[in-house]
Write a protein that holds these residues in place. Structure first.
Motif, PDB file in Angstrom:
ATOM      1  N   HIS A 263       0.700  -1.167   0.188  1.00 32.06           N
ATOM      2  CA  HIS A 263      -0.037  -0.087  -0.066  1.00 32.06           C
ATOM      3  C   HIS A 263       0.990   1.265  -0.092  1.00 32.06           C
ATOM      4  CE1 HIS A 263      -2.722   3.122   1.388  1.00 32.06           C
ATOM      5  NE2 HIS A 263      -3.776   2.177   0.771  1.00 32.06           N
ATOM      6  N   SER A 264       2.066   1.304   0.608  1.00 34.97           N
ATOM      7  CA  SER A 264       2.730   2.533   0.947  1.00 34.97           C
ATOM      8  C   SER A 264       3.526   2.483  -0.545  1.00 34.97           C
ATOM      9  CB  SER A 264       3.756   2.417   2.096  1.00 34.97           C
ATOM     10  OG  SER A 264       3.239   2.242   3.242  1.00 34.97           O
ATOM     11  N   LEU A 265       3.754   1.476  -1.016  1.00 37.78           N
ATOM     12  CA  LEU A 265       4.834   1.614  -2.459  1.00 37.78           C
ATOM     13  C   LEU A 265       3.951   2.088  -3.466  1.00 37.78           C
ATOM     14  CD1 LEU A 265       7.626   0.713  -3.352  1.00 37.78           C
ATOM     15  CD2 LEU A 265       6.690  -1.364  -4.244  1.00 37.78           C
ATOM     16  N   LEU A 266       2.657   1.697  -3.592  1.00 41.21           N
ATOM     17  CA  LEU A 266       1.866   1.977  -4.672  1.00 41.21           C
ATOM     18  C   LEU A 266       1.300   3.482  -4.374  1.00 41.21           C
ATOM     19  CD1 LEU A 266      -0.293  -1.182  -4.944  1.00 41.21           C
ATOM     20  CD2 LEU A 266       1.219  -0.483  -6.441  1.00 41.21           C
ATOM     21  N   SER A 267       1.317   3.965  -3.255  1.00 35.46           N
ATOM     22  CA  SER A 267       0.917   5.356  -2.998  1.00 35.46           C
ATOM     23  C   SER A 267       1.776   6.148  -3.252  1.00 35.46           C
ATOM     24  CB  SER A 267       0.383   5.330  -1.566  1.00 35.46           C
ATOM     25  OG  SER A 267      -0.655   4.602  -1.076  1.00 35.46           O
ATOM     26  N   ASP A 268       3.298   5.765  -2.795  1.00 31.81           N
ATOM     27  CA  ASP A 268       4.422   6.654  -3.276  1.00 31.81           C
ATOM     28  C   ASP A 268       4.535   6.787  -4.802  1.00 31.81           C
ATOM     29  OD1 ASP A 268       5.030   7.009  -0.712  1.00 31.81           O
ATOM     30  OD2 ASP A 268       6.446   5.502  -0.855  1.00 31.81           O
ATOM     31  N   ALA A 269       4.106   5.612  -5.521  1.00 38.10           N
ATOM     32  CA  ALA A 269       4.242   5.636  -7.069  1.00 38.10           C
ATOM     33  C   ALA A 269       3.184   6.554  -7.679  1.00 38.10           C
ATOM     34  CB  ALA A 269       4.076   4.429  -7.585  1.00 38.10           C
ATOM     35  N   LEU A 270       2.032   6.763  -6.884  1.00 31.25           N
ATOM     36  CA  LEU A 270       0.942   7.594  -7.715  1.00 31.25           C
ATOM     37  C   LEU A 270       1.131   8.827  -7.390  1.00 31.25           C
ATOM     38  CD1 LEU A 270      -2.313   5.506  -7.058  1.00 31.25           C
ATOM     39  CD2 LEU A 270      -0.917   5.755  -9.146  1.00 31.25           C
ATOM     40  N   VAL A 305       9.611   0.539 -11.451  1.00 29.08           N
ATOM     41  CA  VAL A 305       8.956  -0.224 -12.155  1.00 29.08           C
ATOM     42  C   VAL A 305       7.390   0.447 -12.485  1.00 29.08           C
ATOM     43  CG1 VAL A 305       7.580  -2.430 -12.809  1.00 29.08           C
ATOM     44  CG2 VAL A 305      10.015  -2.200 -12.066  1.00 29.08           C
ATOM     45  N   LEU A 306       6.803   0.676 -11.361  1.00 29.63           N
ATOM     46  CA  LEU A 306       5.650   1.326 -11.202  1.00 29.63           C
ATOM     47  C   LEU A 306       5.516   2.588 -11.883  1.00 29.63           C
ATOM     48  CD1 LEU A 306       4.616   0.077  -7.557  1.00 29.63           C
ATOM     49  CD2 LEU A 306       3.374  -0.532  -9.435  1.00 29.63           C
ATOM     50  N   LEU A 371      13.346   2.040 -23.745  1.00 33.53           N
ATOM     51  CA  LEU A 371      14.054   1.277 -22.526  1.00 33.53           C
ATOM     52  C   LEU A 371      13.185   1.216 -21.266  1.00 33.53           C
ATOM     53  CD1 LEU A 371      17.354   3.368 -23.275  1.00 33.53           C
ATOM     54  CD2 LEU A 371      16.832   0.930 -23.854  1.00 33.53           C
ATOM     55  N   GLY A 372      12.272   2.013 -21.314  1.00 32.26           N
ATOM     56  CA  GLY A 372      11.355   1.702 -20.114  1.00 32.26           C
ATOM     57  C   GLY A 372      10.512   0.658 -19.471  1.00 32.26           C
ATOM     58  N   LEU A 373      10.117  -0.060 -20.670  1.00 28.48           N
ATOM     59  CA  LEU A 373       9.507  -1.454 -20.403  1.00 28.48           C
ATOM     60  C   LEU A 373      10.615  -2.580 -20.533  1.00 28.48           C
ATOM     61  CD1 LEU A 373       6.150  -0.899 -22.843  1.00 28.48           C
ATOM     62  CD2 LEU A 373       6.345  -0.818 -20.515  1.00 28.48           C
ATOM     63  N   ALA A 379      13.793  -6.028 -14.435  1.00 28.31           N
ATOM     64  CA  ALA A 379      13.485  -5.771 -12.994  1.00 28.31           C
ATOM     65  C   ALA A 379      12.593  -6.794 -12.445  1.00 28.31           C
ATOM     66  CB  ALA A 379      13.036  -4.398 -12.719  1.00 28.31           C
ATOM     67  N   VAL A 380      11.306  -6.996 -12.697  1.00 27.24           N
ATOM     68  CA  VAL A 380      10.305  -7.817 -12.269  1.00 27.24           C
ATOM     69  C   VAL A 380      10.961  -9.416 -12.511  1.00 27.24           C
ATOM     70  CG1 VAL A 380       8.084  -9.059 -12.866  1.00 27.24           C
ATOM     71  CG2 VAL A 380       8.260  -6.508 -13.042  1.00 27.24           C
ATOM     72  N   GLU A 381      11.337  -9.785 -13.678  1.00 30.12           N
ATOM     73  CA  GLU A 381      11.930 -11.062 -13.591  1.00 30.12           C
ATOM     74  C   GLU A 381      13.105 -11.326 -12.732  1.00 30.12           C
ATOM     75  OE1 GLU A 381      13.327 -11.702 -17.524  1.00 30.12           O
ATOM     76  OE2 GLU A 381      11.388 -12.029 -18.381  1.00 30.12           O
ATOM     77  N   ALA A 382      14.079 -10.340 -12.235  1.00 32.39           N
ATOM     78  CA  ALA A 382      15.106 -10.495 -11.431  1.00 32.39           C
ATOM     79  C   ALA A 382      14.454 -10.737  -9.989  1.00 32.39           C
ATOM     80  CB  ALA A 382      15.922  -9.194 -11.397  1.00 32.39           C
TER      81      ALA A 382
END
Length: 414
Positions: A263-270, A305-306, A371-373, A379-382
């Motif tokens: 929740h904190s991570l997603l809130s920070d991204a938004l 990533v987000l 390059l972003g995607l 990163a996700v696969e790592a």
């Protein structure tokens, strides 16, 4: 695609054992093919600004001779200015010969020396937009560097008395050219390392200035500082992502995992992308339950990533659109998705959209180098997850989703 083609051209021009005429001809051909122009020419000059050689595509054309006679080439050489003709039919120097389309001519300059002139002619008017001009500038800079390097090498051979001085200079420039070539081959290895120091200085300066100006009664000052600091943070994230992209491709471990609340991570991204969404008059929505377990991740990397995925959605969503970020438990992992109300992603691009340098081209598509995607996938696969793209069955927009394994110690079966 543009960066890949620039790498090809740089590699051709920087091969020390290749024929110079062949290298210049190949570089010109690669440039003309990529730009889709009808005619391309490169005229090289000697040290007295006299015509040394001329290369053209198609090879049978001699258009440059005609333009020299009309003093069009001479204008570019002696003024050292770019000559842009958006509509040849409306220019009296061209209209008399029934030219149609657009032309772009640029002097080839390196270290204040003019080594030649590049000329490109397209069949469409107003053809040379910002993106094409950027590509041409990079090609010309690389060509100029190669021409000067060759000239220096000739001087070394011709003058025995100055061999050592010229050799040292040539070696120094060779090192610089090799470094540039390496940067273009991978796009991250050196230039982004060098960016970190200046970015830190800018951040310190802006933060100090913000403290000095705190409490002022001019709202415009606060707004300018906010935009500046926000843009700097975004640029810093981009630079770090590009550095990590290189390391992830090499298989080097760069993660610092820790137990993280989603929740904190997603809130920070938004919160980070909210100003961009507000500027585009788009709404951001977060949809997640309160009972989601923690995940063991590198929070900084997944945050990037987000933000990459949401910023990508903002770019491709029309004004007034809606972007939704969801997080749910699916089997043994948490699935995070970013859904937009844009045009969606054609099914035949669903796999290659995560490839390095890949971009979907369409009318009014946003700029980028693809390059972003690619970073998001690595990163996700790592982290032991997977990432994919689909289209929203209800709204038709794109849905980018990825998984993260849940922590074993949370009690959720893994």
């Amino acid at each position: 695609m543009a960066l890949q083609r620039l790498y090809q051209i740089a590699r051709v021009l920087m091969q020390p054992d290749s024929s110079r005429d062949k290298a210049l001809t190949t570089a010109l051909s690669l440039s003309a093919e990529f730009l889709g122009v009808e005619y391309a020419a490169l005229m090289t000059l000697d040290e007295d600004s006299g015509v040394k050689q001329a290369f053209s595509m198609p090879a049978s054309e001699r258009v440059w001779e005609h333009l020299t006679a009309q003093n069009i080439i001479g204008y570019v050489i002696y003024s050292r200015r770019v000559l842009t003709v958006p509509n040849l039919s409306a220019d009296e120097r061209w209209a008399s010969d029934k030219w149609k389309g657009a032309a772009y001519s640029i002097p080839v300059i390196y270290n204040e020396n003019c080594w030649g002139v590049y000329l490109l002619v397209a069949s469409e008017t107003n053809y040379f937009n910002h993106e094409r001009i950027q590509f041409i500038d990079e090609v010309v800079n690389t060509t100029a560097a190669a021409l000067e390097n060759w000239a220096l090498y000739d001087k070394v051979k011709a003058s025995e008395a100055s061999t050592r001085r010229m050799y040292d200079k040539s070696q120094q420039e060779h090192v610089e050219h090799t470094r540039t070539d390496q940067m273009r081959r991978d796009l991250t290895a050196m230039i982004y390392h060098d960016l970190r120091g200046p970015l830190q200085n800018i951040n310190s300066s802006l933060s100090g200035l913000n403290r000095v100006l705190s409490g002022n009664d001019q709202p415009v000052v606060d707004e300018l500082m906010r935009v500046g600091l926000q843009s700097l943070r975004r640029l810093s994230r981009m630079v770090k992502s590009l550095l990590d992209l290189e390391r992830l491709e090499e298989g080097r471990a760069i993660m610092s995992r820790k137990s993280t609340k989603l929740h904190s991570l997603l809130s920070d991204a938004l919160e980070l992308v909210y100003p961009s969404a507000r500027e585009a008059d788009q709404s951001l929505h977060l949809d997640m339950g309160d009972d989601l377990p923690n995940v063991s991740i590198d929070p900084d990397m997944i945050l990037r990533v987000l933000t990459n995925l949401v910023e990508n959605a903002i770019k491709h969503t029309p004004t007034g659109g809606r972007i939704t970020v969801r997080a749910i438990i699916v089997e043994k992992a948490i699935t995070i998705s970013v859904t937009d109300t844009g045009p969606g992603v054609p099914r035949h691009f669903h796999q290659e959209i995560f490839d390095k340098y890949f971009r979907i081209k369409y009318a009014n598509a946003p700029n980028g180098v693809g390059l972003g995607l690619a970073f998001c996938r690595l990163a996700v696969e790592a982290h032991g997850g997977k990432i994919w793209v689909g289209n929203d069955a209800d709204g038709g927009g794109a849905v980018f989703a990825f998984t993260l394994p849940v922590e074993q110690e949370t009690g959720v079966p893994t």
